[in-house]
Scaffold this motif. Structure first.
Motif, PDB file in Angstrom:
ATOM      1  N   ASP A  14       8.859  -2.017  -7.468  1.00 56.48           N
ATOM      2  CA  ASP A  14       8.261  -0.817  -8.055  1.00 56.48           C
ATOM      3  C   ASP A  14       8.477  -0.854  -9.556  1.00 56.48           C
ATOM      4  N   CYS A  15       7.388  -0.828 -10.308  1.00 52.20           N
ATOM      5  CA  CYS A  15       7.465  -0.902 -11.770  1.00 52.20           C
ATOM      6  C   CYS A  15       6.954   0.359 -12.450  1.00 52.20           C
ATOM      7  N   SER A  16       6.875   1.467 -11.728  1.00 50.57           N
ATOM      8  CA  SER A  16       6.490   2.728 -12.357  1.00 50.57           C
ATOM      9  C   SER A  16       7.541   3.067 -13.414  1.00 50.57           C
ATOM     10  N   ALA A  17       7.096   3.707 -14.490  1.00 52.93           N
ATOM     11  CA  ALA A  17       8.022   4.023 -15.583  1.00 52.93           C
ATOM     12  C   ALA A  17       9.207   4.843 -15.086  1.00 52.93           C
ATOM     13  N   GLU A  18       8.946   5.802 -14.209  1.00 54.43           N
ATOM     14  CA  GLU A  18      10.003   6.633 -13.645  1.00 54.43           C
ATOM     15  C   GLU A  18      10.107   6.374 -12.144  1.00 54.43           C
ATOM     16  N   SER A  19      11.187   6.798 -11.547  1.00 58.55           N
ATOM     17  CA  SER A  19      11.386   6.616 -10.111  1.00 58.55           C
ATOM     18  C   SER A  19      10.159   7.173  -9.380  1.00 58.55           C
ATOM     19  N   PRO A  20       9.611   6.442  -8.411  1.00 52.85           N
ATOM     20  CA  PRO A  20       8.365   6.862  -7.769  1.00 52.85           C
ATOM     21  C   PRO A  20       8.371   8.319  -7.312  1.00 52.85           C
ATOM     22  N   LYS A  21       7.348   9.039  -7.739  1.00 56.06           N
ATOM     23  CA  LYS A  21       7.256  10.480  -7.508  1.00 56.06           C
ATOM     24  C   LYS A  21       7.268  10.855  -6.031  1.00 56.06           C
ATOM     25  N   GLY A  22       6.647  10.052  -5.195  1.00 59.48           N
ATOM     26  CA  GLY A  22       6.582  10.358  -3.770  1.00 59.48           C
ATOM     27  C   GLY A  22       7.840  10.004  -3.005  1.00 59.48           C
ATOM     28  N   ARG A  23       8.895   9.594  -3.733  1.00 61.90           N
ATOM     29  CA  ARG A  23      10.159   9.209  -3.084  1.00 61.90           C
ATOM     30  C   ARG A  23      11.356   9.871  -3.746  1.00 61.90           C
ATOM     31  N   ARG A  24      11.174  11.041  -4.291  1.00 60.84           N
ATOM     32  CA  ARG A  24      12.275  11.760  -4.951  1.00 60.84           C
ATOM     33  C   ARG A  24      12.793  12.893  -4.068  1.00 60.84           C
ATOM     34  N   SER A  25      13.885  13.506  -4.532  1.00 57.64           N
ATOM     35  CA  SER A  25      14.527  14.623  -3.819  1.00 57.64           C
ATOM     36  C   SER A  25      14.981  14.207  -2.430  1.00 57.64           C
ATOM     37  N   ILE A  26      15.612  13.052  -2.356  1.00 61.07           N
ATOM     38  CA  ILE A  26      16.096  12.511  -1.087  1.00 61.07           C
ATOM     39  C   ILE A  26      17.550  12.091  -1.241  1.00 61.07           C
ATOM     40  N   GLY A  58       4.843   3.983  -6.720  1.00 67.20           N
ATOM     41  CA  GLY A  58       5.723   2.914  -7.166  1.00 67.20           C
ATOM     42  C   GLY A  58       5.135   1.910  -8.135  1.00 67.20           C
ATOM     43  N   GLU A  59       3.805   1.776  -8.147  1.00 70.60           N
ATOM     44  CA  GLU A  59       3.149   0.792  -8.999  1.00 70.60           C
ATOM     45  C   GLU A  59       3.773  -0.600  -8.848  1.00 70.60           C
ATOM     46  N   PRO A  60       3.746  -1.176  -7.636  1.00 68.77           N
ATOM     47  CA  PRO A  60       4.376  -2.475  -7.416  1.00 68.77           C
ATOM     48  C   PRO A  60       3.723  -3.592  -8.226  1.00 68.77           C
ATOM     49  N   SER A 107       0.828  -1.194   0.000  1.00 66.89           N
ATOM     50  CA  SER A 107       0.000   0.000   0.000  1.00 66.89           C
ATOM     51  C   SER A 107       0.869   1.254   0.000  1.00 66.89           C
ATOM     52  N   LYS A 108       1.910   1.254   0.815  1.00 63.67           N
ATOM     53  CA  LYS A 108       2.819   2.406   0.860  1.00 63.67           C
ATOM     54  C   LYS A 108       3.585   2.555  -0.453  1.00 63.67           C
ATOM     55  N   MET A 109       3.951   1.439  -1.070  1.00 58.87           N
ATOM     56  CA  MET A 109       4.609   1.508  -2.377  1.00 58.87           C
ATOM     57  C   MET A 109       3.663   2.151  -3.390  1.00 58.87           C
ATOM     58  N   ARG A 126      15.689  12.129  -8.789  1.00 56.61           N
ATOM     59  CA  ARG A 126      16.256  10.887  -8.248  1.00 56.61           C
ATOM     60  C   ARG A 126      15.470  10.442  -7.016  1.00 56.61           C
ATOM     61  N   GLY A 127      15.031   9.211  -7.049  1.00 56.51           N
ATOM     62  CA  GLY A 127      14.339   8.607  -5.916  1.00 56.51           C
ATOM     63  C   GLY A 127      14.892   7.225  -5.668  1.00 56.51           C
ATOM     64  N   PHE A 128      14.027   6.288  -5.376  1.00 62.10           N
ATOM     65  CA  PHE A 128      14.468   4.904  -5.228  1.00 62.10           C
ATOM     66  C   PHE A 128      13.310   3.959  -5.540  1.00 62.10           C
ATOM     67  N   ARG A 129      13.664   2.780  -5.959  1.00 66.44           N
ATOM     68  CA  ARG A 129      12.708   1.691  -6.196  1.00 66.44           C
ATOM     69  C   ARG A 129      12.892   0.673  -5.097  1.00 66.44           C
ATOM     70  N   GLY A 130      11.773   0.131  -4.634  1.00 69.06           N
ATOM     71  CA  GLY A 130      11.827  -0.840  -3.559  1.00 69.06           C
ATOM     72  C   GLY A 130      11.496  -2.245  -4.006  1.00 69.06           C
ATOM     73  N   LEU A 131      11.898  -3.185  -3.168  1.00 67.43           N
ATOM     74  CA  LEU A 131      11.655  -4.598  -3.411  1.00 67.43           C
ATOM     75  C   LEU A 131      11.080  -5.210  -2.144  1.00 67.43           C
ATOM     76  N   LEU A 132      10.094  -6.089  -2.315  1.00 63.22           N
ATOM     77  CA  LEU A 132       9.425  -6.758  -1.204  1.00 63.22           C
ATOM     78  C   LEU A 132       9.194  -8.203  -1.582  1.00 63.22           C
ATOM     79  N   LYS A 133       9.543  -9.114  -0.678  1.00 68.09           N
ATOM     80  CA  LYS A 133       9.281 -10.542  -0.904  1.00 68.09           C
ATOM     81  C   LYS A 133       8.124 -10.972  -0.021  1.00 68.09           C
ATOM     82  N   VAL A 134       7.215 -11.725  -0.645  1.00 67.99           N
ATOM     83  CA  VAL A 134       6.013 -12.205   0.048  1.00 67.99           C
ATOM     84  C   VAL A 134       5.912 -13.721  -0.113  1.00 67.99           C
TER      85      VAL A 134
END
Length: 187
Positions: A78-90, A60-62, A53-55, A179-187
């Motif tokens: 995260d499979c959004s075309a560009e680095s997730p908008k809510g995680r940039r400028s960090i 991020g479009e996980p 949900s947070k992604m 510049r942001g970041f993409r995340g990974l989650l294993k379920v």
């Protein structure tokens, strides 16, 4: 919502519907994986829905991009075309954030990822993601940085330009609007 908190049932169903629609739309990312098995795993581990949900909320479009060969866990990224908008400028991490004397960014990639219970992609994982599509053609994403580089003050990031995936370095305290970041989650 706090870390590791299970979303309310209505929110869970809405999120599952979004994830399923994305899964069906991008079958090339997870050939041979059945959505019903993914959904059953998610329903058995509802705390993972909080991270997803947070992604989603941060752009991020996980989506499922494979399975872990050793554990059998499904891998969401995260499979959004560009680095997730809510995680940039960090900047990269807390040490980098603390080192900035002025014009500090609002957060760091490592701390945001930890708060979401996800982790940054490694260079290898980022290259594997890029095999599934063209990501970060206008942005870039911080990547898990080897300790020997971080110890010297640097951090690594990647992007795709000229139909080629590039890996770069920068001071860990730097930050850019793209510049942001993409995340990974294993379920």
């Amino acid at each position: 919502m706090k870390r590791n908190e299970t979303p309310p049932p209505a929110t869970q169903q809405e999120l599952l519907a979004v994830l399923k629609a994305r899964f069906v739309k991008h079958m090339n990312r997870h050939a041979g994986i059945d959505w019903s098995a993914v959904q059953a795993r998610l329903e058995a581990r509802p705390e993972k829905l909080d991270s997803l949900s947070k992604m989603e909320e941060t752009g991020g479009e996980p989506d499922v991009i494979g399975t872990d060969a050793q554990t059998g866990e499904y891998i969401f990224c995260d499979c959004s075309a560009e680095s997730p908008k809510g995680r940039r400028s960090i900047c990269y991490d807390r040490a980098a954030l603390d080192a900035r004397k002025e014009h500090k960014p609002h957060d760091s990639a490592q701390e945001m990822a930890a708060a979401m219970d996800i982790r940054l992609l490694t260079e290898t994982e980022y290259r594997q993601l890029q095999e599934l599509g063209n990501f970060d053609t206008k942005t870039s994403s911080w990547l898990e940085t080897p300790p020997e580089i971080r110890k010297l003050g640097g951090a690594i990031f990647g992007d795709r330009r000229y139909n080629t995936v590039f890996m770069y370095h920068n001071g860990a305290e730097s930050y850019y609007g793209a510049r942001g970041f993409r995340g990974l989650l294993k379920v």
